[in-house]
Design an enzyme around this catalytic site. Structure first.
Site, PDB file in Angstrom:
ATOM      1  N   ASP A 134       2.506  -5.553  11.725  1.00  0.00           N
ATOM      2  CA  ASP A 134       3.585  -6.262  10.682  1.00  0.00           C
ATOM      3  C   ASP A 134       4.633  -6.703  11.222  1.00  0.00           C
ATOM      4  O   ASP A 134       5.394  -7.690  10.440  1.00  0.00           O
ATOM      5  CB  ASP A 134       3.606  -5.763   9.158  1.00  0.00           C
ATOM      6  CG  ASP A 134       2.764  -6.066   8.237  1.00  0.00           C
ATOM      7  OD1 ASP A 134       1.915  -6.997   8.695  1.00  0.00           O
ATOM      8  OD2 ASP A 134       2.900  -5.688   6.875  1.00  0.00           O
ATOM      9  N   ASP A 438      -1.047   1.688  -3.489  1.00  0.00           N
ATOM     10  CA  ASP A 438      -2.241   2.459  -3.343  1.00  0.00           C
ATOM     11  C   ASP A 438      -2.658   3.236  -4.751  1.00  0.00           C
ATOM     12  O   ASP A 438      -3.810   3.257  -4.835  1.00  0.00           O
ATOM     13  CB  ASP A 438      -1.904   3.516  -2.383  1.00  0.00           C
ATOM     14  CG  ASP A 438      -0.970   3.223  -1.291  1.00  0.00           C
ATOM     15  OD1 ASP A 438      -1.027   2.382  -0.741  1.00  0.00           O
ATOM     16  OD2 ASP A 438       0.121   3.884  -1.228  1.00  0.00           O
TER      17      ASP A 438
END
Ligand SMILES: *[C@@H]1O[C@H](CO)[C@@H](O)[C@H](O)[C@H]1NC(C)=O
Ligand SMILES: CC(=O)N[C@H]1CO[C@H](CO)[C@@H](O)[C@@H]1O
Length: 726
Positions: A134, A438
């Site tokens: 990223d 998550d």
């Protein structure tokens, strides 16, 4: 269980004993509540209400945590039965490794993880490893190129000599056994190769750029021509080891596919952090390898067991129960803990008790790393009885399409506009809109009818890095507890979202984590008020000679003894347990306070209270103190001011009381009426010993800054004098 079962599930031993014990604690809690209701403190109604509130909260929270312990199950796999099936029956497995910052997560760390998962004992042509970067760092890309070259030697070495663990760094540092002469020779040469690679990567890191010849050699670097910054660049995608190619290792065997991806980033498009990266990976991999099983790991979490894929497959491929399983979560374990776990970072009790408890209620939450998923459930599929797991065909190459064309086509899937007006981030892939994406992703999968599995093999399957300073630990817990609290306030609140869809025990289990931060109120109250009232000589607890003393003494002692035994049983040390109690206190009186404050500020429209993230890279002297288990207080943060103030306050109250009692010769009366309060205050002082040490004795860089000591002493003195005036 049939002969063909690939896994078995066992209930915890001693279930009944625990239930009897828990019932007795519950009875004690009820008695405490009755005592409070019937014994109003006449000259202190507000304090009395506070005590009632705190004790109701502690009781309520204790009830929630019973979901972790009431029933527990443990899993075991039968890999040998799986291996009786023809190897050709196995299908594709895609492995996602996510990294986000080359400073915090150095390239050597990342490639060690990548190499360890490339070396899984699994047919290479069915294995594809994707690195999502990223930060779009050319240095990480370069390191990955180096790793792919090294893999040509490393993978055959691992297979020939059945090497474990397969992260080269971990292998070279733990390898101590005497080797056979034949292996000795290979060992030396492969170690040399590794060190040469490390030197080249470290050199490139130091210079901030890779050598000219490398730049020219690999066409991939041209992707950085248009790169402006970490947050403003095109999508970069390279198949470093391509899918259908002839790339082989030095012994002529195939290598797993290896792909580098940095999704497109633009300042005006929100990137959704890791969830965004994972969703880009899901799409990109679907066009390249399309493995029906996806493993995702953080870049600091190397594989410690080359058999883990086969273990996980036992759950998905089981004929009786495999069709219900959406994901298999492994525990988070760490390889750089000290013996007595100074910062309580081992999550021991979580993996030995709490998650097996959740597993019995329908499955653990998804914690974002060390987890095998079915691709279709991750993409939003609902559970039906017919959801049998099937290995689907892999993505086929379009005829005549070159690698460059494929890369170009797939890159579009990682653009920042791709998700506009699609279900990605909502019905498909990982969910957006929450810092702990998550957890809500796992929750929504369970709400669609799927089960999950918690698998905690004896030998750790994945090993990561634990935070090594107090500050890092507190910040990490602030982030987790804040994210969990936000879930509670969002539309994914387990209570509303899960009710009727998942087991009530599981809802309680989720709530235990969602309510983490709310614990700060009751704990703060309990660490301040009883001590101040001890100082004033006003009893808040029943007299030692009273019958009402018993439930207090029983509940506290029994819970402490139980938690001590639980900790030892999970493999910890006695001192480790004591350290964990301290961290329990510190988290509740600092991290959680900030988590609640920030969440409230967000609700009313402010963005942040300015509790910032500190660097995760630690200096050598910090690591040395960590190794010696000396607590690290060397920073001027608001969290330390709170902790120090509470510590000073308690020691002043204790000393002040002792002096007064001896002076006035009231020892007997004191013992009778203030006994419990004095013990509470004394325990708090004992817990804080390392803090006093850091404030007044130590002089290294990890000691408490004198400005913090001064401020907190001043505040504690003011609080004490204020309370004695009131
Ligand atoms: C990691 O694997 C090695 C074998 O390679 C084993 O000896 C070790 O105990 C494992 N680590 C943990 C924490 O289980
Ligand atoms: C990378 C890292 O932080 N490693 C540390 C893990 O902990 C040990 C002490 O147990 C340190 O020596 C390592 O440097």
């Amino acid at each position: 269980m049939s002969e063909n079962s690939l896994f078995e599930t066992k209930n915890a031993k001693g279930d009944l004993v625990y239930k009897v014990f828990a019932s007795s604690i519950f009875a004690g809690i009820i008695l405490i509540w009755i005592y409070r209701a019937t014994h109003v403190i006449e000259n202190g109604r507000i304090v009395w209400m506070g005590m009632v509130g705190a004790e109701i909260w502690f009781g309520f929270y204790w009830i929630l945590t019973q979901s972790h312990r009431w029933n527990r199950v443990y899993r075991r796999t039968f890999k040998e039965r799986l291996s009786k099936r023809p190897e050709g029956d196995l299908g594709g497995v895609d492995i996602f490794v996510c990294t986000a910052d080359p400073e915090i997560e150095p390239p050597m760390l990342v490639i060690n993880t990548v190499l360890s998962v490339m070396a899984y004992d699994y047919p290479a042509e069915k294995l594809a490893v994707y690195l999502s970067d990223d930060a779009a760092s050319d240095l990480t890309f370069y390191a990955l190129l180096e790793a792919s070259a090294f893999a040509k030697h490393w993978l055959p070495y691992c297979k020939n000599f059945r090497v474990e663990p397969r992260s080269p760094q971990a292998y070279f540092t733990t390898q101590s056994a005497l080797l056979e002469p034949e292996q000795r020779h290979r060992f030396d040469s492969i170690k040399k190769l590794y060190e040469d690679m490390e030197n080249r990567i470290e050199l490139a890191k130091k210079l901030g750029t890779v050598s000219k010849s490398t730049l020219i050699e690999h066409r991939g670097f041209s992707s950085w021509d248009s790169y402006r910054s970490k947050t403003d660049h095109d999508a970069i995608l390279h198949m470093i080891i391509d899918r259908d190619g002839e790339a082989t290792d030095v012994e002529g065997c195939r290598l797993p596919t290896l792909v580098y991806l940095a999704r497109e980033k633009r300042p005006h498009h929100f990137h959704n952090f890791k969830a965004g990266a994972m969703n880009a990976l899901i799409r990109v991999s679907s066009e390249i390898s399309n493995g029906p099983i996806i493993l995702n790991v953080d870049c600091d979490m190397y594989s410690n067991d080359s058999q883990s894929i086969r273990d996980a497959l036992c759950f998905f491929l089981d004929e009786d129960n495999g069709h219900e399983v959406a994901y298999v979560q492994y525990p988070q374990k760490f390889h750089n803990l000290t013996r007595n776990e100074l910062y309580g970072g081992s999550l021991r009790v979580l993996s030995e008790f709490e998650f097996p408890g959740l597993d019995a209620c329908g499955g653990p939450m998804y914690v974002g790393t060390g987890c095998f998923h079915r691709r279709d459930t991750l993409c939003g599929r609902k559970f039906t009885e017919a959801s049998v797991f099937k290995w689907k065909g892999r993505a086929v190459s379009r005829s005549g399409e070159s690698i460059a064309e494929l890369e170009e086509r797939v890159k579009a899937l990682a653009s920042c506009t791709f998700e506009l007006n699609t279900q990605w981030g909502h019905e498909m892939g990982l969910k957006y809109g929450c810092p702990v994406e998550d957890v809500i992703t796992g929750l929504s999968i369970q709400c669609r009818g799927w089960k999950s599995i918690f698998f905690n093999p004896e030998r750790a399957a994945f090993l990561g890095l634990a935070a090594t300073t107090l500050d890092q630990n507190l910040v990490q817990h602030k982030r987790w507890s804040e994210g969990d609290l936000q879930i509670l306030l969002s539309k994914y609140s387990p209570i509303c979202y899960g009710l009727g869809k998942i087991n009530v025990g599981l809802i309680m289990g989720y709530c235990t984590y969602c309510f983490w931060s709310v614990n700060c109120f009751a704990t703060l109250f309990y660490t301040v008020i009883p001590s101040l009232y001890l100082f004033k000589g006003v009893p808040l607890f029943p007299q030692v000679s009273s019958m009402w003393f018993l439930p207090f003494a029983y509940v506290v002692t029994a819970e402490l003894v139980y938690s001590f035994l639980e900790y030892l049983w999970s493999g910890g040390t006695a001192l480790g347990w004591w350290n964990e109690q301290r961290m329990w206190l510190y988290k509740r009186t600092s991290s959680y306070v900030f988590a609640v404050t920030d969440t409230l500020l967000k609700v009313v429209g402010y963005s942040d209270s300015g509790f910032v993230i500190s660097a995760k890279v630690s200096d050598a002297d910090v690591l040395e103190r960590y190794g010696q288990e000396k607590m690290e207080f060397g920073a001027t943060t608001p969290a330390f001011t709170i902790l120090a103030t509470l510590a000073m306050l308690n020691v002043f109250c204790l000393v002040g009381t002792v002096v007064r009692v001896i002076w006035a010769g009231e020892v007997e009366a004191f013992h009778r009426s203030l006994g419990l309060q004095a013990i509470l205050c004394g325990v708090l002082v004992l817990m804080n010993l390392p803090l006093y040490n850091a404030a007044f004795v130590r002089s290294d860089k990890g000691s408490l800054p004198s400005v913090v000591t001064f401020k907190s002493t001043l505040m504690a003195v003011s609080l004490c004098s204020l309370s004695s005036l009131l």
